[in-house]
Scaffold this motif. Structure first.
Motif, PDB file in Angstrom:
ATOM      1  N   ASP A 114      -7.809  -2.921 -11.849  1.00  0.00           N
ATOM      2  CA  ASP A 114      -6.975  -4.113 -11.712  1.00  0.00           C
ATOM      3  C   ASP A 114      -6.266  -4.325 -13.043  1.00  0.00           C
ATOM      4  N   VAL A 115      -4.954  -4.114 -13.066  1.00  0.00           N
ATOM      5  CA  VAL A 115      -4.185  -4.289 -14.297  1.00  0.00           C
ATOM      6  C   VAL A 115      -3.372  -5.579 -14.212  1.00  0.00           C
ATOM      7  N   PHE A 116      -4.074  -6.623 -13.822  1.00  0.00           N
ATOM      8  CA  PHE A 116      -3.510  -7.961 -13.619  1.00  0.00           C
ATOM      9  C   PHE A 116      -2.872  -8.483 -14.900  1.00  0.00           C
ATOM     10  N   THR A 117      -1.684  -9.054 -14.762  1.00  0.00           N
ATOM     11  CA  THR A 117      -1.064  -9.787 -15.862  1.00  0.00           C
ATOM     12  C   THR A 117      -0.972 -11.245 -15.441  1.00  0.00           C
ATOM     13  N   SER A 118      -0.503 -12.080 -16.297  1.00  0.00           N
ATOM     14  CA  SER A 118      -0.523 -13.520 -16.032  1.00  0.00           C
ATOM     15  C   SER A 118       0.216 -13.921 -14.758  1.00  0.00           C
ATOM     16  N   SER A 119       1.299 -13.219 -14.428  1.00  0.00           N
ATOM     17  CA  SER A 119       2.067 -13.625 -13.245  1.00  0.00           C
ATOM     18  C   SER A 119       2.140 -12.541 -12.169  1.00  0.00           C
ATOM     19  N   ASN A 120       1.539 -11.397 -12.412  1.00  0.00           N
ATOM     20  CA  ASN A 120       1.637 -10.285 -11.468  1.00  0.00           C
ATOM     21  C   ASN A 120       0.259  -9.771 -11.074  1.00  0.00           C
ATOM     22  N   LYS A 121       0.196  -9.203  -9.883  1.00  0.00           N
ATOM     23  CA  LYS A 121      -1.013  -8.513  -9.435  1.00  0.00           C
ATOM     24  C   LYS A 121      -0.681  -7.034  -9.378  1.00  0.00           C
ATOM     25  N   ASN A 122      -1.457  -6.227 -10.076  1.00  0.00           N
ATOM     26  CA  ASN A 122      -1.221  -4.790 -10.128  1.00  0.00           C
ATOM     27  C   ASN A 122      -2.538  -4.045 -10.047  1.00  0.00           C
ATOM     28  N   TYR A 123      -2.527  -2.989  -9.272  1.00  0.00           N
ATOM     29  CA  TYR A 123      -3.701  -2.134  -9.156  1.00  0.00           C
ATOM     30  C   TYR A 123      -3.271  -0.682  -9.347  1.00  0.00           C
ATOM     31  N   THR A 124      -4.105   0.085 -10.001  1.00  0.00           N
ATOM     32  CA  THR A 124      -3.885   1.524 -10.093  1.00  0.00           C
ATOM     33  C   THR A 124      -5.068   2.223  -9.441  1.00  0.00           C
ATOM     34  N   ILE A 125      -4.756   3.299  -8.768  1.00  0.00           N
ATOM     35  CA  ILE A 125      -5.765   4.074  -8.054  1.00  0.00           C
ATOM     36  C   ILE A 125      -5.553   5.535  -8.436  1.00  0.00           C
ATOM     37  N   SER A 126      -6.624   6.209  -8.791  1.00  0.00           N
ATOM     38  CA  SER A 126      -6.500   7.631  -9.103  1.00  0.00           C
ATOM     39  C   SER A 126      -7.607   8.404  -8.393  1.00  0.00           C
ATOM     40  N   PHE A 127      -7.277   9.632  -8.054  1.00  0.00           N
ATOM     41  CA  PHE A 127      -8.202  10.514  -7.351  1.00  0.00           C
ATOM     42  C   PHE A 127      -7.927  11.933  -7.826  1.00  0.00           C
ATOM     43  N   ALA A 128      -8.976  12.690  -8.064  1.00  0.00           N
ATOM     44  CA  ALA A 128      -8.812  14.085  -8.478  1.00  0.00           C
ATOM     45  C   ALA A 128      -9.868  14.942  -7.780  1.00  0.00           C
ATOM     46  N   LEU A 129      -9.449  16.119  -7.356  1.00  0.00           N
ATOM     47  CA  LEU A 129     -10.331  17.103  -6.730  1.00  0.00           C
ATOM     48  C   LEU A 129     -10.093  18.423  -7.436  1.00  0.00           C
ATOM     49  N   LYS A 130     -11.178  19.013  -7.948  1.00  0.00           N
ATOM     50  CA  LYS A 130     -11.035  20.248  -8.710  1.00  0.00           C
ATOM     51  C   LYS A 130     -12.128  21.238  -8.322  1.00  0.00           C
ATOM     52  N   SER A 159      -1.761   6.388  -8.100  1.00  0.00           N
ATOM     53  CA  SER A 159      -1.010   5.452  -7.276  1.00  0.00           C
ATOM     54  C   SER A 159      -1.051   4.076  -7.917  1.00  0.00           C
ATOM     55  N   HIS A 160      -0.054   3.289  -7.614  1.00  0.00           N
ATOM     56  CA  HIS A 160      -0.067   1.902  -8.067  1.00  0.00           C
ATOM     57  C   HIS A 160       0.467   1.008  -6.953  1.00  0.00           C
ATOM     58  N   ILE A 161      -0.005  -0.209  -6.988  1.00  0.00           N
ATOM     59  CA  ILE A 161       0.467  -1.252  -6.076  1.00  0.00           C
ATOM     60  C   ILE A 161       0.664  -2.492  -6.937  1.00  0.00           C
ATOM     61  N   GLY A 162       1.830  -3.116  -6.836  1.00  0.00           N
ATOM     62  CA  GLY A 162       2.103  -4.296  -7.640  1.00  0.00           C
ATOM     63  C   GLY A 162       2.789  -5.377  -6.843  1.00  0.00           C
ATOM     64  N   MET A 163       2.545  -6.612  -7.243  1.00  0.00           N
ATOM     65  CA  MET A 163       3.159  -7.728  -6.536  1.00  0.00           C
ATOM     66  C   MET A 163       3.427  -8.852  -7.545  1.00  0.00           C
ATOM     67  N   SER A 164       4.628  -9.384  -7.461  1.00  0.00           N
ATOM     68  CA  SER A 164       4.986 -10.586  -8.216  1.00  0.00           C
ATOM     69  C   SER A 164       5.651 -11.540  -7.240  1.00  0.00           C
ATOM     70  N   ASP A 165       6.124 -12.653  -7.739  1.00  0.00           N
ATOM     71  CA  ASP A 165       6.806 -13.610  -6.856  1.00  0.00           C
ATOM     72  C   ASP A 165       8.083 -13.032  -6.265  1.00  0.00           C
ATOM     73  N   GLU A 166       8.737 -12.102  -7.004  1.00  0.00           N
ATOM     74  CA  GLU A 166      10.016 -11.563  -6.556  1.00  0.00           C
ATOM     75  C   GLU A 166       9.926 -10.193  -5.900  1.00  0.00           C
ATOM     76  N   LYS A 167       8.941  -9.375  -6.303  1.00  0.00           N
ATOM     77  CA  LYS A 167       8.944  -7.977  -5.882  1.00  0.00           C
ATOM     78  C   LYS A 167       7.572  -7.488  -5.453  1.00  0.00           C
ATOM     79  N   PHE A 168       7.619  -6.504  -4.580  1.00  0.00           N
ATOM     80  CA  PHE A 168       6.455  -5.704  -4.223  1.00  0.00           C
ATOM     81  C   PHE A 168       6.797  -4.278  -4.609  1.00  0.00           C
ATOM     82  N   THR A 169       5.918  -3.592  -5.298  1.00  0.00           N
ATOM     83  CA  THR A 169       6.173  -2.205  -5.680  1.00  0.00           C
ATOM     84  C   THR A 169       4.965  -1.351  -5.344  1.00  0.00           C
ATOM     85  N   SER A 170       5.243  -0.096  -5.088  1.00  0.00           N
ATOM     86  CA  SER A 170       4.181   0.850  -4.816  1.00  0.00           C
ATOM     87  C   SER A 170       4.692   2.244  -5.154  1.00  0.00           C
ATOM     88  N   GLY A 171       3.782   3.087  -5.551  1.00  0.00           N
ATOM     89  CA  GLY A 171       4.184   4.447  -5.870  1.00  0.00           C
ATOM     90  C   GLY A 171       2.992   5.376  -5.844  1.00  0.00           C
TER      91      GLY A 171
END
Length: 128
Positions: free
Chosen positions: A48-64, A76-88
């Protein structure tokens, strides 16, 4: 009749839950041989990479699995603020020829402008 092929198999797993901003951090190793290159390793993490006004999560997975040239990493990341939703999502992988390849998918929804943007990036294609 009993199988005459007996092999040592070992499964190790460790995890940390709710440690500061890290919601989950885990590692699993599956060993079926004394050869370390034949060990299957799985790592995963949620933060959880939460900032004061945003909600952000990072997810990582590795197989070797070095012996079979399997090497996949996903971030991967998922983020949300009052204006935007982002994901990647970004995926790095090793080909059978042991070449590193990568592809990424990113998206954004801007609720104020009522727009949506999607990007796909890879060695083969770049789309916007």
């Amino acid at each position: 009749m009993f199988c005459s092929f007996v092999q040592d198999v070992k499964l190790d797993s460790e995890m940390t839950i709710n440690s500061g901003s890290i919601l989950f951090d885990g590692k699993t190793e599956f060993k079926y041989s004394k050869d370390e290159d034949k060990t299957v390793v799985i790592n995963s993490r949620i933060e959880d990479v939460f900032t004061s006004s945003n909600k952000n999560y990072t997810i990582s997975f590795a197989l070797k699995h070095i012996f079979s040239t399997v090497d996949v990493q996903l971030q991967s990341h998922i983020g949300m603020s009052d204006e935007k939703f982002t994901s990647g999502i970004n995926v790095d992988y090793l080909t059978a020829n042991r070449l590193k390849k990568n592809f990424a998918l990113m998206g954004e929804i801007d609720s104020l402008r009522r727009q949506m943007n999607v990007k796909v990036c890879s060695i083969f294609v770049f789309m916007n």
